[in-house]
Scaffold this motif. Structure first.
Motif, PDB file in Angstrom:
ATOM      1  N   GLN A 148      59.650  35.934  27.712  1.00 22.18           N
ATOM      2  CA  GLN A 148      59.226  36.916  28.706  1.00 22.18           C
ATOM      3  C   GLN A 148      57.703  37.093  28.679  1.00 22.18           C
ATOM      4  N   VAL A 160      59.197  45.315  38.603  1.00 25.56           N
ATOM      5  CA  VAL A 160      59.309  45.182  37.144  1.00 25.56           C
ATOM      6  C   VAL A 160      58.694  46.426  36.516  1.00 25.56           C
ATOM      7  N   ASP A 164      57.458  39.763  33.701  1.00 28.98           N
ATOM      8  CA  ASP A 164      58.619  40.614  33.432  1.00 28.98           C
ATOM      9  C   ASP A 164      58.246  42.085  33.308  1.00 28.98           C
ATOM     10  N   LEU A 221      62.825  46.513  28.795  1.00 21.29           N
ATOM     11  CA  LEU A 221      63.231  45.208  29.317  1.00 21.29           C
ATOM     12  C   LEU A 221      64.646  44.800  28.956  1.00 21.29           C
ATOM     13  N   SER A 254      54.888  41.156  40.300  1.00 18.38           N
ATOM     14  CA  SER A 254      56.315  41.340  40.060  1.00 18.38           C
ATOM     15  C   SER A 254      57.091  40.033  40.204  1.00 18.38           C
TER      16      SER A 254
END
Length: 322
Positions: free
Chosen positions: A46, A123, A102, A321, A98
Motif C-alpha cells: 500500500q 481514500v 491508498d 486502512l 485517490s
C-alpha cells in the motif's frame, strides 16, 4: 470524519473514545513489536501520499518510516513538486491522488484545505498539521502519558489488532503552559476524550478557542483555564509546553516574547510539581518556552514523545486502512 464509507482523521475527536483506545492499544503493540525486532507488514503493497505545504522533520520522517515498517511505501509531495503549487484546485488534486494511493497525509496551512481534500477524496485523509489542529501529535501525546502513568504496562497483552481496554488515564492531571496553539487545541479535545484533568495556562489573548472548549465540554470534560502558570503547574502529573512563536508568526516575535514573560517551563516552575514529567512536541526554542536544563533532565520525556509519533501514526494508518 467520514466520507461515504471512507474514514478520515482531521481532528482528534473524529475518533470515538473506544476507537481512540483501540488505536493507542495498537500503537503500544507496534512499539513492542519493533523493540523485539518483529516484522509487522500490515500494509504491504500500500502507498501513502504525503502533501507538504509546511516544512517538517518529525511528521515526514515518522510517516515515511512508518509506512516502510508496515511493508508499504510513502511518496513525498511538496507543494512545488505537484500541480498544487501551480494553481491546481485542491479538489482536483484530491480526486486524482485517490486514484493512485491508498491514503493521503497532508500538512497544510488552512484547516479548510484539509477539509476540501477529505470532501473530494475516496481514500482516507490524515491531518498532519493545520493552523488549527495537530491530531497526530495528540495521539503520540496520549500514548506517552499512558506509558508514564502506567497504562502501557496494563496493556502488555494487546496485539496490533486488539480492541479497546481500560483507558489508563484515570486521575491524571496535565498542565499546558504557554500558547493556546494548534497543538494545545487538539490536546484539549484529546484530554476530554480520555478523562484527563487538564489545566491550560496562557497569557490573556492567547487562550484556547471557545469552540474548542465547547467541544471538550460536550465530551463531558471541564478544562480549567487560567492565566497563572504556577496555578496550572501545582501538583500536576505532566507539564506540557510548546513554542511561543509558531510558523508564520515570526513577525510577532517581539510582542510575543514580551507577552509570554513568566510562562517559561523552568526548574523554578517545576518546584511546584515535584513529581511531574515534562513534555514538548518539538521543535523546541531552548531558553524561550523551556530551559535547556529541563529538557535535558531525567524528568523530560520529550524524546519518548517524539518517538511515539512513529508508533501512533502506524497504528492510525493500519486502523484506517484495514
Amino acid at each position: 470524519m467520514s466520507s461515504g464509507d471512507v474514514r478520515h482523521f482531521l481532528e482528534i475527536d473524529d475518533l470515538s473514545t473506544d476507537e481512540l483506545e483501540t488505536v493507542l492499544d495498537r500503537a503500544a503493540a507496534y512499539k513492542r513489536a519493533q523493540q523485539a525486532g518483529e516484522d509487522h507488514p500490515d500494509l504491504a503493497g500500500q502507498t501513502l501520499g504525503m502533501i507538504f505545504q509546511k516544512p517538517s522533520t518529525r511528521t515526514r520522517v515518522s510517516f515515511e518510516t512508518g509506512m516502510t515498517q508496515l511493508g508499504g511505501h510513502a511518496v513525498f509531495l511538496g507543494e512545488d513538486d505537484i500541480q498544487l503549487g501551480r494553481g491546481e484546485p485542491l479538489k482536483d488534486t484530491s480526486r486524482t491522488l485517490s486514484r493512485y494511493v491508498d491514503a493521503v497525509m497532508a500538512r497544510v496551512f488552512k484547516h479548510e484545505n484539509i477539509e476540501v481534500l477529505a470532501e473530494y477524496s475516496s481514500v482516507p485523509i490524515v491531518n498532519g498539521l493545520t493552523d488549527d489542529a495537530h491530531p497526530c501529535q495528540t495521539l503520540a501525546d496520549l500514548l506517552t502519558i499512558r506509558e508514564q502513568e502506567g497504562g502501557f504496562e496494563e496493556r502488555s497483552g494487546s496485539e496490533p489488532s486488539g480492541g479497546a481496554s481500560n483507558s489508563g488515564f484515570d486521575g491524571v492531571s496535565v498542565a499546558w503552559i504557554g500558547d493556546g496553539n494548534n497543538v494545545a487545541q487538539s490536546f484539549t479535545v484529546g484530554a476530554a476524550l480520555t478523562d484527563i484533568d487538564l489545566t491550560v495556562a496562557t497569557p490573556e489573548g492567547y487562550g484556547i478557542d471557545d469552540d474548542v472548549l465547547d467541544r471538550a465540554r460536550g465530551l463531558g470534560a471541564d478544562p480549567t483555564v487560567t492565566h497563572d502558570p504556577v496555578e496550572a503547574a501545582t501538583d500536576a502529573d505532566i507539564i506540557y509546553t510548546d513554542v511561543w512563536i509558531s510558523m508564520g508568526q515570526e513577525d510577532e516575535r517581539d510582542v510575543r516574547m514580551n507577552d509570554f514573560e513568566g510562562f517559561q517551563v523552568c526548574s523554578d516552575l517545576l518546584e511546584h510539581a515535584p513529581g511531574a514529567s515534562v513534555m514538548h512536541c518539538l521543535p523546541a526554542h531552548r531558553g524561550e518556552e523551556i530551559t535547556d536544563d529541563v529538557i535535558e533532565s531525567d524528568r523530560s520525556v520529550v524524546f519518548d514523545q517524539a518517538e511515539n509519533r512513529l508508533h501512533a501514526q502506524k497504528a492510525l494508518l493500519s486502523w484506517l486502512l484495514e
